[in-house]
Design a protein around this motif. Sequence first.
Motif, PDB file in Angstrom:
ATOM      1  N   LEU A 252      43.949  57.639  95.028  1.00 18.68           N
ATOM      2  CA  LEU A 252      42.578  57.142  94.983  1.00 18.68           C
ATOM      3  C   LEU A 252      42.446  56.217  93.789  1.00 18.68           C
ATOM      4  O   LEU A 252      42.845  56.566  92.678  1.00 18.68           O
ATOM      5  N   GLN A 253      41.869  55.051  94.025  1.00 23.75           N
ATOM      6  CA  GLN A 253      41.746  54.047  92.974  1.00 23.75           C
ATOM      7  C   GLN A 253      40.291  53.632  92.881  1.00 23.75           C
ATOM      8  O   GLN A 253      39.780  52.925  93.748  1.00 23.75           O
ATOM      9  N   ALA A 254      39.617  54.057  91.812  1.00 27.91           N
ATOM     10  CA  ALA A 254      38.214  53.711  91.606  1.00 27.91           C
ATOM     11  C   ALA A 254      38.090  52.465  90.754  1.00 27.91           C
ATOM     12  O   ALA A 254      38.907  52.222  89.863  1.00 27.91           O
ATOM     13  N   SER A 255      37.049  51.697  91.015  1.00 31.27           N
ATOM     14  CA  SER A 255      36.797  50.483  90.246  1.00 31.27           C
ATOM     15  C   SER A 255      35.311  50.154  90.304  1.00 31.27           C
ATOM     16  O   SER A 255      34.565  50.752  91.083  1.00 31.27           O
TER      17      SER A 255
ATOM     18  N   ALA B  92      39.305  52.964  96.627  1.00 36.58           N
ATOM     19  CA  ALA B  92      40.255  52.676  97.689  1.00 36.58           C
ATOM     20  C   ALA B  92      41.237  53.830  97.815  1.00 36.58           C
ATOM     21  O   ALA B  92      41.754  54.320  96.812  1.00 36.58           O
ATOM     22  N   ALA B  93      41.464  54.258  99.028  1.00 40.74           N
ATOM     23  CA  ALA B  93      42.327  55.411  99.268  1.00 40.74           C
ATOM     24  C   ALA B  93      43.436  55.053 100.231  1.00 40.74           C
ATOM     25  O   ALA B  93      43.289  54.162 101.063  1.00 40.74           O
TER      26      ALA B  93
ATOM     27  N   ARG C 158      38.681  50.087 106.054  1.00 38.62           N
ATOM     28  CA  ARG C 158      39.249  49.640 104.775  1.00 38.62           C
ATOM     29  C   ARG C 158      39.682  50.807 103.893  1.00 38.62           C
ATOM     30  O   ARG C 158      40.140  50.584 102.770  1.00 38.62           O
ATOM     31  N   ASN C 159      39.524  52.034 104.395  1.00 38.11           N
ATOM     32  CA  ASN C 159      39.871  53.226 103.600  1.00 38.11           C
ATOM     33  C   ASN C 159      39.203  53.188 102.226  1.00 38.11           C
ATOM     34  O   ASN C 159      39.836  53.457 101.202  1.00 38.11           O
ATOM     35  N   THR C 160      37.953  52.851 102.221  1.00 40.51           N
ATOM     36  CA  THR C 160      37.231  52.679 100.964  1.00 40.51           C
ATOM     37  C   THR C 160      35.891  53.390 101.030  1.00 40.51           C
ATOM     38  O   THR C 160      35.210  53.352 102.059  1.00 40.51           O
ATOM     39  N   VAL C 161      35.527  54.020  99.938  1.00 44.42           N
ATOM     40  CA  VAL C 161      34.208  54.619  99.801  1.00 44.42           C
ATOM     41  C   VAL C 161      33.494  53.919  98.650  1.00 44.42           C
ATOM     42  O   VAL C 161      34.127  53.548  97.658  1.00 44.42           O
ATOM     43  N   TYR C 162      32.212  53.718  98.819  1.00 46.02           N
ATOM     44  CA  TYR C 162      31.418  52.985  97.841  1.00 46.02           C
ATOM     45  C   TYR C 162      30.309  53.870  97.278  1.00 46.02           C
ATOM     46  O   TYR C 162      29.831  54.796  97.934  1.00 46.02           O
ATOM     47  N   LEU C 163      29.918  53.533  96.080  1.00 44.68           N
ATOM     48  CA  LEU C 163      28.759  54.162  95.482  1.00 44.68           C
ATOM     49  C   LEU C 163      27.867  53.065  94.920  1.00 44.68           C
ATOM     50  O   LEU C 163      28.206  52.448  93.909  1.00 44.68           O
ATOM     51  N   GLN C 164      26.762  52.828  95.603  1.00 45.91           N
ATOM     52  CA  GLN C 164      25.786  51.862  95.117  1.00 45.91           C
ATOM     53  C   GLN C 164      24.831  52.590  94.197  1.00 45.91           C
ATOM     54  O   GLN C 164      24.169  53.558  94.610  1.00 45.91           O
TER      55      GLN C 164
ATOM     56  N   GLY D 167      41.064  60.668  91.847  1.00 46.32           N
ATOM     57  CA  GLY D 167      41.598  59.412  91.366  1.00 46.32           C
ATOM     58  C   GLY D 167      41.311  59.282  89.882  1.00 46.32           C
ATOM     59  O   GLY D 167      40.696  60.150  89.272  1.00 46.32           O
ATOM     60  N   GLN D 168      41.761  58.179  89.316  1.00 40.12           N
ATOM     61  CA  GLN D 168      41.405  57.927  87.931  1.00 40.12           C
ATOM     62  C   GLN D 168      39.953  57.499  87.900  1.00 40.12           C
ATOM     63  O   GLN D 168      39.409  57.038  88.890  1.00 40.12           O
TER      64      GLN D 168
END
Length: 120
Positions: free
Chosen positions: A2-5, A21-22, A74-80, A111-112
């Motif tokens: 898991l890669q957070a940004s 992104a996972a 996209r294997n992605t989770v978002y946090l607005q 993830g980090q």
Amino acid sequence: QLQASGGGLVQTGASLRLSCAASGRTFSYSAMGWFRQAPGKEREFVVAISWGDEYTEYADSVKGRFMISRDNARNTVYLQMNSLKPEDTAVYYCSRGNARSASRSKFTVWGQGTQVTVSS
């Protein structure tokens, strides 16, 4: 993995969108969640989203301000995050649950983190 940004330094009232992104194996058929840890405090739950029906659960402290979403293609989770407050300052972590349901998952894969700092 898991890669957070998407973290950063913003002023009170601003918005940020975090992404996580996972890998496919990590993301598929799993609930996903966001947690945060402020300095000197324990990690706390922020929000989670189920796989499939995308049922969501929010901590009371962020209801009406934060919104989680996922893009399974996209294997992605978002946090607005909107209307940010200084008390939202923390390292934000995404995590994978061990079930499809957000309410039934235990979140054990991390993830980090990404730092979010809200200045007053």
